[in-house]
Structures are given as structure tokens and as C-alpha cells.
Design a protein around this motif. Structure first.
Motif, PDB file in Angstrom:
ATOM      1  N   SER A 121      39.364  42.449  29.063  1.00 31.45           N
ATOM      2  CA  SER A 121      40.764  42.085  29.279  1.00 31.45           C
ATOM      3  C   SER A 121      41.277  41.116  28.216  1.00 31.45           C
ATOM      4  O   SER A 121      42.486  41.030  27.985  1.00 31.45           O
ATOM      5  CB  SER A 121      40.929  41.438  30.658  1.00 31.45           C
ATOM      6  N   ARG A 226      36.666  39.500  39.266  1.00 31.18           N
ATOM      7  CA  ARG A 226      37.228  39.898  40.560  1.00 31.18           C
ATOM      8  C   ARG A 226      38.620  39.307  40.750  1.00 31.18           C
ATOM      9  O   ARG A 226      39.506  39.943  41.330  1.00 31.18           O
ATOM     10  CB  ARG A 226      36.307  39.426  41.687  1.00 31.18           C
ATOM     11  N   THR A 227      38.789  38.069  40.280  1.00 31.19           N
ATOM     12  CA  THR A 227      40.104  37.431  40.390  1.00 31.19           C
ATOM     13  C   THR A 227      41.134  38.185  39.553  1.00 31.19           C
ATOM     14  O   THR A 227      42.261  38.435  40.004  1.00 31.19           O
ATOM     15  CB  THR A 227      40.013  35.968  39.939  1.00 31.19           C
ATOM     16  N   ALA A 229      40.941  41.335  38.712  1.00 34.18           N
ATOM     17  CA  ALA A 229      41.143  42.649  39.332  1.00 34.18           C
ATOM     18  C   ALA A 229      42.108  42.557  40.498  1.00 34.18           C
ATOM     19  O   ALA A 229      42.936  43.459  40.712  1.00 34.18           O
ATOM     20  CB  ALA A 229      39.804  43.216  39.787  1.00 34.18           C
ATOM     21  N   GLN A 230      42.015  41.468  41.258  1.00 26.38           N
ATOM     22  CA  GLN A 230      42.929  41.311  42.380  1.00 26.38           C
ATOM     23  C   GLN A 230      44.369  41.178  41.880  1.00 26.38           C
ATOM     24  O   GLN A 230      45.285  41.760  42.455  1.00 26.38           O
ATOM     25  CB  GLN A 230      42.569  40.077  43.204  1.00 26.38           C
ATOM     26  N   ARG A 231      44.566  40.429  40.789  1.00 24.83           N
ATOM     27  CA  ARG A 231      45.908  40.304  40.235  1.00 24.83           C
ATOM     28  C   ARG A 231      46.439  41.663  39.775  1.00 24.83           C
ATOM     29  O   ARG A 231      47.601  42.015  40.031  1.00 24.83           O
ATOM     30  CB  ARG A 231      45.891  39.311  39.055  1.00 24.83           C
ATOM     31  N   ARG A 232      45.588  42.449  39.110  1.00 26.07           N
ATOM     32  CA  ARG A 232      46.033  43.780  38.673  1.00 26.07           C
ATOM     33  C   ARG A 232      46.386  44.649  39.873  1.00 26.07           C
ATOM     34  O   ARG A 232      47.358  45.419  39.835  1.00 26.07           O
ATOM     35  CB  ARG A 232      44.944  44.450  37.833  1.00 26.07           C
ATOM     36  N   GLY A 233      45.614  44.526  40.969  1.00 26.73           N
ATOM     37  CA  GLY A 233      45.915  45.300  42.164  1.00 26.73           C
ATOM     38  C   GLY A 233      47.235  44.906  42.788  1.00 26.73           C
ATOM     39  O   GLY A 233      47.972  45.744  43.309  1.00 26.73           O
ATOM     40  N   GLU A 234      47.572  43.616  42.732  1.00 24.58           N
ATOM     41  CA  GLU A 234      48.824  43.147  43.284  1.00 24.58           C
ATOM     42  C   GLU A 234      50.021  43.612  42.457  1.00 24.58           C
ATOM     43  O   GLU A 234      51.123  43.783  42.983  1.00 24.58           O
ATOM     44  CB  GLU A 234      48.828  41.618  43.355  1.00 24.58           C
ATOM     45  N   GLU A 235      49.783  43.807  41.158  1.00 23.02           N
ATOM     46  CA  GLU A 235      50.890  44.190  40.274  1.00 23.02           C
ATOM     47  C   GLU A 235      51.160  45.691  40.271  1.00 23.02           C
ATOM     48  O   GLU A 235      52.195  46.136  39.779  1.00 23.02           O
ATOM     49  CB  GLU A 235      50.589  43.715  38.842  1.00 23.02           C
ATOM     50  N   THR A 236      50.195  46.499  40.783  1.00 17.38           N
ATOM     51  CA  THR A 236      50.397  47.950  40.796  1.00 17.38           C
ATOM     52  C   THR A 236      51.059  48.402  42.079  1.00 17.38           C
ATOM     53  O   THR A 236      51.101  47.695  43.058  1.00 17.38           O
ATOM     54  CB  THR A 236      49.050  48.668  40.634  1.00 17.38           C
TER      55      THR A 236
END
Length: 236
Positions: A121, A226-227, A229-236
Motif C-alpha cells: 500500500s 488489518r487496520t 483493510a478495514q478502512r478500504r472496506g469502509e470506503e467501498t
């Protein structure tokens, strides 16, 4: 750097400039200016002109030039103590910036250049030398190097050999984090945290989420990933 982080606040207090607009959430009563002020004789001291005071009713205060006093003043013990206090702290701060803060800039810049080796990233820095003063350097180097995306997490070992994953602050003078660790992890420790995250070796996550610890570099890096990844999940 020395002006912004030492002299400027003394200058502002001496000239009556508020730190921010609105009512502050708490009082700052241990600033250098306040400590110099406390060297003045108390209002009800029986003798305002003794060696423990400032002499003839003069009042000590800190200014950008050091400790000074409103005239009239004789050079007595209070003034001498104020000069020693201001001068000692100035020299300590100068030594810190020369021997610790400034050398850390090269380490942070090197970590920025190597960030894609840590995680694809490019949002995670690794400082293998330990927790050097990195925050201000991150902000300035992001601007100077024109990074396309802001940095999010910093990994570094502590003095005990364990590792930390810390969020980059949202700004140089705020406790807010750009990317705090996930809320369900916050305040959880040790084996309970490892079971919750599925990451071996977890030690803690601070209640505010700004930092977490793991026994190994790999574990701390996985916490950072993991942190992210969670941000990317929230943005999608």
C-alpha cells in the motif's frame, strides 16, 4: 524549529495572544512562563524586597529574550533562579533538536523511500531503529516529497524488543489519528486480543486506538495491515 516549539509560546503569552479561539477544555499551568511567574514573591509575603524575591516590587516574567522583570528590580536570587530556569531549558531543547530530532529526519526519509518494501500500500513506515521523533518529519516530508497519498501507520520496536503499530496523527498538534486501530480491539489486551484479532502475539491496543503492540514485527505489521483493510472496506 526552536522558535516554533520553544520561543513562540513564550512570545505569545508575553504579548497576551490566546493559543486558540473559544474556551479551552483544560488549563495549562506548568508552562515555562508560568513557572517563571511562580518565582515572584507571594502577594502576602511580609517582605517583598528580600533575596528570595525580586526586589522593589518588580515582577519576573519569561520573554523571548529569557527571564526579565518589570522595573524597578535589583539582581537578586529570584531573578537569578529565573535566568537559570529559562537558560537551562533553552539549552536542553537546543541540544535535543541538534542531537536527536534533526538526525531522525534522515531515518524517516529513508523509511519513506522504502515504504513499499514494508507493505504494498505504501501507507506503512518502518523505523527499525526504534521510536525516534518522527511525527513532525512525516508531515514536512509528505509536503516536500509531494507524496500522492498520506502515510497512515508507523511500525517501530520499543526498548523491550516488542513492536508497536502507531497511527500517524491527523496534524502536528492534535490527538486525533488519521487511521486509529479498529474499535473492537481498543482496550483489549494479551491473549484476549490475539483471539479477537486472529493475530498471534498481541499485547495491547490503546483505548483511543492510536497505538497497539505485538511481541513481533510480523504481528505488528499484520495489525497495521488489518487496520488498513478495514478502512478500504469502509470506503467501498
Amino acid at each position: 524549529q526552536l522558535y516554533e516549539n520553544f520561543v513562540e509560546e513564550i512570545d505569545a503569552i508575553d504579548n497576551g495572544i490566546a493559543q486558540a479561539e473559544g474556551e479551552p477544555r483544560y488549563a495549562l499551568t506548568t508552562t515555562l512562563s508560568a513557572r517563571v511567574g511562580h518565582l515572584n514573591p507571594r502577594w502576602n509575603d511580609p517582605n517583598q524586597d528580600t533575596e528570595v524575591g525580586t526586589g522593589n516590587g518588580g515582577r519576573l516574567r519569561a520573554t523571548r529574550l529569557g527571564a526579565t522583570a518589570d522595573p524597578p528590580l535589583r539582581p537578586q536570587a529570584g531573578f537569578k533562579r529565573a535566568m537559570e530556569l529559562v537558560g537551562g531549558e533553552f539549552m536542553d531543547r537546543l541540544d535535543y533538536y541538534h542531537r536527536a530530532w534533526l538526525p531522525a529526519r534522515a531515518l524517516v526519509e529513508e523509511a519513506i523511500q522504502r515504504r513499499f518494501e514494508v507493505d504494498a500500500s505504501g501507507a506503512v513506515l518502518e523505523l527499525p531503529q526504534g521510536g525516534c521523533p518522527w511525527k513532525e518529519h512525516v508531515f514536512s516530508l509528505e509536503r516536500e516529497l509531494a507524496l500522492p497519498r498520506p502515510l497512515q501507520m508507523v511500525l517501530f520496536p520499543d526498548r523491550g524488543g516488542q513492536w508497536r503499530a502507531q497511527s500517524v496523527p491527523a496534524g502536528p498538534h492534535t490527538f486525533e489519528s488519521r487511521l486509529p486501530l479498529p474499535e473492537p480491539w481498543r482496550g483489549v489486551r494479551d491473549e484476549a486480543l490475539s483471539q479477537l484479532t486472529g493475530i498471534p502475539g498481541c499485547v495491547f491496543v490503546h483505548a483511543s486506538g492510536f497505538i497497539g503492540g505485538n511481541r513481533t514485527r510480523e504481528g505488528a505489521l499484520e495489525m497495521a495491515r488489518r487496520t488498513l483493510a478495514q478502512r478500504r472496506g469502509e470506503e467501498t
